[in-house]
Each structure stands twice: as C-alpha cells, then as structure tokens.
Design a protein around this motif. Structure first.
Motif, short mmCIF file in Angstrom:
data_model
loop_
_atom_site.label_atom_id
_atom_site.label_comp_id
_atom_site.label_asym_id
_atom_site.label_seq_id
_atom_site.Cartn_x
_atom_site.Cartn_y
_atom_site.Cartn_z
N VAL A 384 -4.73 46.60 -32.52
CA VAL A 384 -3.80 48.07 -32.36
C VAL A 384 -3.89 48.00 -30.66
O VAL A 384 -5.03 48.01 -30.54
N PRO A 385 -3.11 48.27 -30.66
CA PRO A 385 -3.25 48.19 -28.40
C PRO A 385 -4.05 49.15 -27.36
O PRO A 385 -5.08 48.66 -27.03
N ASN A 386 -3.98 49.78 -28.87
CA ASN A 386 -4.66 51.44 -28.06
C ASN A 386 -5.86 51.74 -28.37
O ASN A 386 -6.46 52.82 -28.62
N LYS A 387 -6.62 51.36 -29.86
CA LYS A 387 -8.24 51.09 -30.52
C LYS A 387 -8.63 50.51 -29.58
O LYS A 387 -9.01 48.85 -28.79
N ILE A 388 -9.59 51.03 -29.33
CA ILE A 388 -10.75 51.17 -28.04
C ILE A 388 -12.39 50.23 -28.88
O ILE A 388 -13.41 49.31 -28.25
N GLY A 734 -22.49 23.42 -36.07
CA GLY A 734 -22.02 25.05 -36.58
C GLY A 734 -20.55 24.80 -37.44
O GLY A 734 -20.14 23.77 -38.18
N LYS A 735 -20.23 25.97 -38.06
CA LYS A 735 -19.25 26.06 -39.25
C LYS A 735 -18.18 25.67 -38.86
O LYS A 735 -17.27 26.06 -36.88
N LYS A 736 -16.83 24.95 -38.98
CA LYS A 736 -15.38 25.46 -38.40
C LYS A 736 -14.42 26.27 -38.34
O LYS A 736 -15.37 26.76 -39.18
N ILE A 737 -14.33 26.13 -37.53
CA ILE A 737 -13.54 27.59 -36.88
C ILE A 737 -11.69 27.32 -36.88
O ILE A 737 -11.52 26.62 -37.07
N ILE A 738 -11.07 28.54 -37.46
CA ILE A 738 -9.35 28.59 -36.10
C ILE A 738 -9.56 28.55 -34.91
O ILE A 738 -9.61 30.46 -35.07
N PRO A 739 -9.59 28.01 -34.18
CA PRO A 739 -9.04 28.57 -32.55
C PRO A 739 -7.99 29.40 -31.83
O PRO A 739 -7.35 29.44 -33.22
N LEU A 740 -8.23 30.11 -31.48
CA LEU A 740 -7.10 30.78 -30.84
C LEU A 740 -6.51 30.14 -30.28
O LEU A 740 -6.35 28.79 -29.47
N LEU A 741 -5.30 30.70 -29.73
CA LEU A 741 -3.85 30.13 -29.81
C LEU A 741 -4.25 29.91 -28.11
O LEU A 741 -4.70 31.24 -27.40
N ARG A 742 -3.77 28.36 -27.66
CA ARG A 742 -4.35 28.38 -26.53
C ARG A 742 -2.87 27.55 -25.81
O ARG A 742 -2.62 26.42 -26.44
N GLY A 743 -2.22 27.94 -24.82
CA GLY A 743 -1.85 26.49 -23.99
C GLY A 743 -1.81 25.43 -23.58
O GLY A 743 -3.09 25.07 -23.90
N SER A 744 -1.52 24.33 -22.89
CA SER A 744 -1.32 23.43 -23.22
C SER A 744 -2.60 22.57 -21.59
O SER A 744 -3.21 21.57 -21.55
N ASP A 745 -2.38 23.87 -21.24
CA ASP A 745 -3.73 24.45 -19.80
C ASP A 745 -4.61 24.89 -20.17
O ASP A 745 -6.04 25.11 -19.56
N VAL A 750 -2.51 34.17 -26.86
CA VAL A 750 -2.24 34.89 -27.78
C VAL A 750 -1.02 35.68 -27.41
O VAL A 750 -0.70 36.76 -26.14
N ASP A 751 -0.13 36.59 -28.56
CA ASP A 751 0.80 37.04 -28.45
C ASP A 751 0.29 38.99 -29.23
O ASP A 751 0.56 38.64 -30.91
N PRO A 752 -0.19 39.73 -28.85
CA PRO A 752 -0.94 40.99 -29.36
C PRO A 752 0.37 41.54 -30.41
O PRO A 752 0.14 42.18 -31.18
N ALA A 753 1.55 41.46 -29.44
CA ALA A 753 2.59 42.58 -29.61
C ALA A 753 3.15 41.91 -30.79
O ALA A 753 3.66 42.43 -32.28
N SER A 754 2.85 40.17 -31.59
CA SER A 754 3.54 39.91 -32.29
C SER A 754 2.67 39.53 -33.51
O SER A 754 3.08 38.48 -34.33
N ASN A 755 0.91 40.10 -33.08
CA ASN A 755 -0.18 39.64 -33.86
C ASN A 755 -0.27 37.81 -34.10
O ASN A 755 -0.13 38.28 -35.30
#
Length: 835
Positions: A384-388, A734-745, A750-755
């Motif tokens: 949530v955007p304003n969750k600290i 290590g354990k295998k992971i699901i990585p964060l979204l990254r661009g070609s660079d 990531v796109d928090p607004a679209s979860n």
C-alpha cells in the motif's frame, strides 16, 4: 555443598537484577557492556562449582541386554571392558542386566557376546562423574552357527535402530547432537550435517531433504507422529527457530531420507523418529543449565527403591531476549519469548507389561515492531503506497502427550500399543502503520486463528518367527480436528476477505505389514505394504515397499530400495475460499487427492578398518498427483510453499522429479578425534499445467559439509578435565527465487499501482548467491566426585557471511530492492552442571 548453592543463587540473582535494570532503561547498550557481566557471572559460577568437591573420580556403568527382535532379556551374555587391566568382565543376569561399579571417568569400549548371537562392539562410551552411564543393548541372533567364525557388529557405524530399514537411514546419538558444531543443543539442527539435507540458512529450523519442501517432513516422538516441534512455526508446519526438543532427554534416534519401510506412511520427504531416554531408575540425578538461549533444569530418578520404574522431566525458560540487547539479531525491534517442558515416565509391571507416558509442550510469542521481510516474512503482506511499516504479533503453542504399552505374548512375540494427543495453535496479527501529512495510524490487516488437534491410536504386532524371519504388522487410526479462520485486506482496498473459515474432523486409517528375511549372514531383505485411507475424502492407496542389503565381503556392501509413498496436502488448501468473478466464494479443492511419489535408492558402502566408512548413495524420486493452480497461466504448486501461502483453485495434475548422488566419508570418533565429510549433487524440478519444467523453490543443486572434532582429555593435575573443539564448514546453493521485475537494462521495473512486482516468467530460474558458513564450538568439562561441570561456547557463522537469500521491493533501500540475508554471526554461551 550448601555454601556452593548459596553462592550460585546470589550470582544468578545478581545477573537477573542487572538485566532487569537494563530493560527498564529501554535504551541501546553496546554489546560488550552487557556481555561482560553476563559472561563473568557464568565463568565465576563455573569456577566456584569446579572447586566444590574433593578428588575421587569414578562412576557406575550398567545396562540391560535384550534380543533385538523379540525384546526378551538375554541372560548369560558376557560383557567385557576392552583394554582393562586386570580384565573386567561380567555375565548378564536373568533380567539381562549387567553392572560395573567404580569405573574411572573417560571413554571405554564394551564387547558383548553370547552363544548364538552376533558379537557387539560399543566403542567410545563416555563416563562422567556427574551421571551414571546407563545402556540399553540389543543383540541380533545369528542366522547360522558356524564353528570358528566370529561375527561382529560395530554399533558406532550409524546404522538406524529400526532393523526394518536397510536404505537411506541412520541413527543420531545424543553425543553427536552435543558434539557437532552448530547443534545449539537442538536435535533438529543436527540433521543438516548429513548428506542430502540442508536448511533455509535464515535462522529457521526448516529441514530440506533431497530438495523436498520441509512441510512434508514427518516428526515422531517415541514412535508416534507429533506436531512440528519448533517454536514459532507456521500453518504449513514449516518455519520456527528453536526446537522444543531438548538433547538432555534424548536417546539414540533414527532419521530417514527416502524409500521408507512399510511402517511409515503419510510422508514424502523425511522422517525423524525421536526417542526419549529412560530416567535413572536407581538414583536421583539432575542437570542445570544457564545460557544465552535459555535456563533449564532436568531431573530424573526412581519412584522407590527396588522398583525399576523411573521419571525424567525437563523445563526450559528462554532468555533469548538478551540476544537483542547484545545486538546479535539484526533489525529486531521487539520481544521474543518461549518456554517448553518434556517428560517420560516408565512404569514396568510383572504381568501387565511395560507402560510409558511421555509429553512435549511449548509456548512461544513475539511482538516485532516495524518488521520488514528482511527479518521475518509476515503473512498477508501487501503493498500500500502510504504504508510505512508493519507490526507483527505472533503467539503459538504445541502439546504432545502419549501412552505406550508393550506386552509380551511369548518368548518370540510382543504387542506395542499407543495412544496420543497432539495439538497446536497459531495466532497471527499483522498491523499496518500509515502516515499522512497530518497523522499516523495503524490497522489490523492479516488476522489468523488456527487450531488443530490429533487423537491417535495404534497397535503393532511383532513376531520373531525364527533367526531368519521377522514379521511386523500394525494399524494406526487418527482423528484430526481443525478450526481455522483467516482474513485479510486484499490488494490496496480496505475490504476484508475471508481466506479460510472452517471447523472439520478428518479420520485416517493406516495399515501395514512388513517382513524381514535373512537368507544368510550376508543377504537381508525387507518387504511389505502400507495402506493409507482418508475417510472423509474416500481416498485410499496401496503402497509396496522393498529393500535389500548384500554384504559383498567383510568390508563392503550394496543396498537398494523402492517405495511408493503418499501424503495429504496441508489442510488449509482443501478448504480455501476462492472468489468467483460474480463476487461469490466457493471451496473448489475439497476433491483434492493425495500427493504421491515413487522412491528408488541404490547405495554402496565400504569400510576401512573399524573406524572409517565411505558411503555412496544415489536416488530418484518420481512425484505425481501434485496440487497445482488450475490455470496454464499460473505456475503455483504447493510443493513450493513455505511461510507464504496462496489460496487458489487447485488440481492434482502437477509432476516433479528429485534425483541426486550423495557421498559420505566418515571417520568415527576414536583416539579422541573424528571427521565427517559429505557432498550432495542433486536436482529438484516440477511441472505445472503449462508443462514447463522448472526448479522447485528448494533446489539448491549442491551442498558440502566438512566437520572435524578433537578432544583433549585428562588435563590438569587430577586428569579430570577435558577440552573439546568442534567445527563445521558448509557450502551450498541458495533457494531458488521469483525475481523482481526488471527491464532490459537490468533496472527495476515494478509497478506498485498495478500490484506488479515479480517476474513469474523467470520463476525459480536461479538463486541470488551461493552460501557458505563456518561454525565453531568449544567445550571445557571438569569432572568432580559428585558432579560434572561444563562450559560451552558455540559460534554460528564465524566469518559473518551474509549471503542474499530473497529479494523484495523496498522503496527505502538503495535501488528500491531489499534482501533477506543469511543469519549473521550468532554466539551461544552456556554453563551446565550434572549432579
């Protein structure tokens, strides 16, 4: 003696007062400032204890000898102490008992022989002044009596106690749990020292066997199935940092990693069959320990003179909150507490058989402020955007109580019956903290209340049909009671959704029959069938099991095994509430079938003298009927589930494979040192409905353990002191992971607004980093006439290696990427006195 206890009490009160004052100040104190008084107290108490008695160092060594198959006492067996001068030997009595009084402290080796039985060698038996050494020895009848041939069996070779297991099994002794570095006096942590077994490396007690999820591990106590015995565990029976089991109560136990004998059902991964020792039935003894993790007391003794019954009780109260004050737990802002107790009562009778009552209970809770995924994975985590920050309040309890009864029918057969209750509860509350320009607030997001209980009854019939053939058959009934309720806010809305809400009973019946046939002294086979029935869902399986062991010569043997295995999925999946497009909810998973697997094992073992062994074992596990998401666009499979969980429409159409090779080189303890080297190369994969073969989450690909230990006995003028050093080096993937979204660079996309945070197209492709860890432990023991004193220091992760284990989106971090890392350096200092 009274003065000693008075001084000990004053020191303890002083330490508690200092700690209480420090807690009231509520401010961070540099680690050395707290560590020095605490360490000084322990050392001073230790020094006072070591000078409390005069110099007379001896102890009693005694025990009982029984037939391994019929459990009948063996009278007239010869028990000899090797190397004694003059020679010390004795014959066992009518009840199989033997006794040596006034034995000098140190280590001894026993030879046990009897006409018609294989000779037994019991090396390196530890004799301390503070406690009697009590042994239970089982002898195997020889298949044939051949004149001039001496048959020997070295019990130190690590073979499992259960003689129906011929492959993928080993025994775990209490001495190993104490001796191996990294054990923390915790019987569960010892398992990761063996080939094919690893842990999560994040401080949890997860046991990952041959790439399988730790949720499919089966725990047993005194032969009966129990809950996950770890404090702070989660709903899938994973997680937990500290075991409620305590090494002070353990007898030699068995650990199995695949192709299980017919006795074991409802399991896919591994089985740890924990045994409690019998309390001293002749004299009162106790053990007191004070350390960074907890303060504990163990007492044992007879009920009355002349009666062979006994009791054994342990209680432990945590002092782990001290670790936070010492700065030894990174990022911990809160309180963490636990306490546990265990007991065993043995009640023999003349005609009604042997009764034993046992129990294991534990309570734990923590409150973490501003917790992040770097410290602990919270259930129901959402962005949530304003969750600290989040506050996590967790409470849990476990209780396991049981009654065992052994009744002799005749000289060749007996019946074991057992009744038990197992229960656990988990309470989770996750509060979200929000901040605006004008105010701060928090709200309850995830709320979970889980209760599960199991009432079990079982009966097993054992018959020694002759020196070649043994029969074992049994039936086990379980009534499983569940009361689960979980809810949370989904996505960014404040609409609470129910995840599970049910109260149900499920009954299971497991039957088995197994035979062990010894063709001769070299070739042994075990074959049988396990039948699993889940009554509520009308699910049933017939699972054949087979294994053999063929001794090629006196120094080498090959073994092979096959087993079909099955288990239920975690109960929350069966009753998961899934939201439909029209907004209504359904429970689509009540028709889930059992998970199933074929296990194949082939092994070779070579002996080099009496004290060294090389073992090579290869395995293949074919998994099928795995629950996976009922969509080709979703790669979820329950075998990847850990502390996170997903409630989806599932179907039993997933498959998987685990295969690998394990090499063990073990030099058993002799001449005051030992070493253990093992390496595993393995692969663990699965397929969901899209048909793509992926790594499982727990596929580390390789692991290497190197252990070494050395004792320096008979130190000091009185030769009553022993210094021990033990070390362990671990290397693995290590354990295998699901990585964060990254661009070609390579930058974060990531796109928090679209979860949208994770790149599921690359799910479990790789881990972040390989892992290495070095652990060292030191023990200094002093024997006195009426007590043995020991100060113990274990340092986990000496080099403070902090490999990255997972990654998550964290706007507060550089690059907005946060990581859960390998647990940092972790010292555990403890003092014990045995008296």
């Amino acid at each position: 003696m009274n003065e000693f206890w008075h001084l000990a009490n004053l020191l303890l009160q002083y330490h508690l007062t200092i700690y209480s004052i420090d807690m009231q100040k509520k401010k961070t104190t540099p680690a050395p400032a707290i560590l020095r008084p605490f360490t000084f107290n322990l050392l001073l108490l230790f020094c006072l204890c070591t000078s409390a008695f005069s110099q007379n160092f001896n102890q009693t060594v005694r025990g009982v000898i029984t037939d391994q198959d019929s459990k009948q006492p063996i009278a007239g067996a010869t028990v000899t102490i090797a190397g004694s001068n003059p020679l010390k030997a004795i014959l066992s009595g009518k009840d199989g008992s033997f006794r040596f009084d006034h034995m000098p402290i140190g280590r001894i080796t026993l030879y046990v022989s009897n006409l018609g039985y294989q000779k037994i060698i019991l090396p390196n038996i530890v004799v301390n002044s503070g406690k009697e050494t009590v042994l239970n020895i089982n002898m195997q009848e020889a298949v044939a009596q051949l004149e001039g041939i001496v048959l020997t069996f070295d019990k130190n070779k690590g073979q499992p106690l259960n003689d129906m297991t011929l492959v993928s099994g080993r025994s775990v002794s209490p001495e190993q749990t104490n001796r191996y570095a990294g054990g923390f006096n915790d019987p569960s942590r010892i398992l990761s020292n063996f080939a094919g077994v690893t842990s999560s490396q994040d401080g949890s007690n997860d046991i990952i066997v041959r790439g399988n999820s730790p949720k499919y591990m089966q725990w047993r106590l005194e032969g009966m199935q129990i809950t996950n015995p770890n404090h702070f565990s989660d709903q899938s029976a994973v997680g937990g940092s500290i075991s409620a089991l305590n090494n002070n109560l353990l007898a030699t136990s068995d650990f199995y990693t695949g192709a299980f004998s017919a006795e074991y059902g409802d399991v896919l991964s591994g089985v740890y069959d924990v045994k409690l020792r019998q309390g001293n039935n002749e004299k009162f003894e106790s053990t007191f320990g004070l350390g960074a993790l907890g303060t504990e007391l163990t007492i044992e003794g007879p009920f009355k003179k002349g009666y062979k019954g006994s009791y054994l009780v342990n209680y432990r109260y945590s002092t782990i909150s001290l670790l936070s004050d010492l700065g030894l737990v990174d990022g911990l802002n809160g309180t963490l507490n636990f306490q546990d107790a265990a007991f065993k009562v043995v009640l023999p009778t003349e005609r009604a058989g042997l009764f034993s009552i046992f129990g294991l209970v534990g309570f734990s809770n923590f409150l973490f402020k501003d917790v992040s995924p770097a410290l602990w994975q919270t259930p129901g985590n959402r962005f949530v955007p304003n969750k600290i920050a989040e506050d996590y309040n967790k409470g849990s309890h476990l209780a396991n109580l049981g009654l065992n009864h052994t009744l002799t029918i005749n000289k060749n057969s007996y019946i074991n019956t057992g009744l038990s209750f197992s229960g656990e509860g988990i309470d989770d509350d996750v509060f979200e903290n929000f901040k605006t320009d004008t105010s701060e607030s928090n709200q309850l997001n995830f709320n979970g209340r889980l209760r599960r209980s199991a009432y079990r009854g079982e009966i097993t019939y054992n018959n020694k049909l002759g020196p070649k053939l043994k029969l074992q058959a049994g039936s086990k009934y379980a009534l499983l009671d569940y009361n689960f309720n979980q809810s949370m806010f989904k996505d960014s809305s404040n609409v609470r959704s129910t995840l599970v809400n049910f109260k149900e009973n499920i009954s299971t019946v497991r039957n088995f029959i197994s035979f062990r046939y010894r063709f001769n002294e070299k070739l042994t086979t075990v074959f049988g069938v396990q039948n699993m029935n889940v009554l509520l869902f009308s699910r049933s399986t017939v699972e054949p099991r087979f294994s053999l062991n063929w001794e090629l010569d006196k120094t080498s043997a090959i073994s092979a095994g096959y087993g079909k295995h099955s288990t239920m999925e975690s109960i929350h999946h069966y009753y998961a509430q899934v939201k439909l497009p029209d907004g209504s909810h359904t429970e689509p998973n009540k028709d889930l079938d059992l998970l199933k697997a074929h296990h194949f094992v082939l092994g070779y073992e070579k002996r080099f003298g009496k004290h060294m062994m090389v073992k090579l074992e290869t395995y293949y596990q074919d998994l099928y009927n795995l629950p996976v998401a009922n969509s080709k666009d979703n790669i979820f499979a329950t075998i990847n589930e850990g502390l996170d969980f997903h409630y989806l429409d599932l179907v039993n159409k997933g498959t998987g494979k685990n295969y690998g090779v394990e090499l063990t080189v073990e030099r058993f303890f002799n001449k005051n040192f030992y070493y253990l080297l093992n390496a595993s190369v393995y692969n663990s994969t699965y397929k969901a409905l899209d048909g793509i073969e992926r790594n499982t989450r727990f596929n580390g690909n390789y692991l290497v353990n190197v252990l070494f230990g050395k004792d320096f006995p008979k130190l000091g003028k009185a030769k009553n002191k022993t210094l021990s050093f033990n070390s362990r080096a671990f290397f693995g993937g290590g354990k295998k992971i699901i990585p964060l979204l990254r661009g070609s660079d390579g930058n974060l996309a990531v796109d928090p607004a679209s979860n949208r945070f994770y790149d599921y197209s690359k799910a479990y492709d790789k881990d972040i980093e390989d892992i290495y860890q070095i652990t060292m432990s030191f023990s200094y023991k002093i024997n006195k006439p009426r007590a043995t004193h020991e100060i113990f220091l274990n340092i986990d992760n000496v080099t403070n290696s902090r490999a990255k284990l997972t990654e998550f989106y964290d706007p507060g971090e550089a690059g907005a990427v946060g990581h859960m890392k390998q647990m940092s350096v972790f010292p555990n200092l403890m003092y014990r006195v045995y008296f």
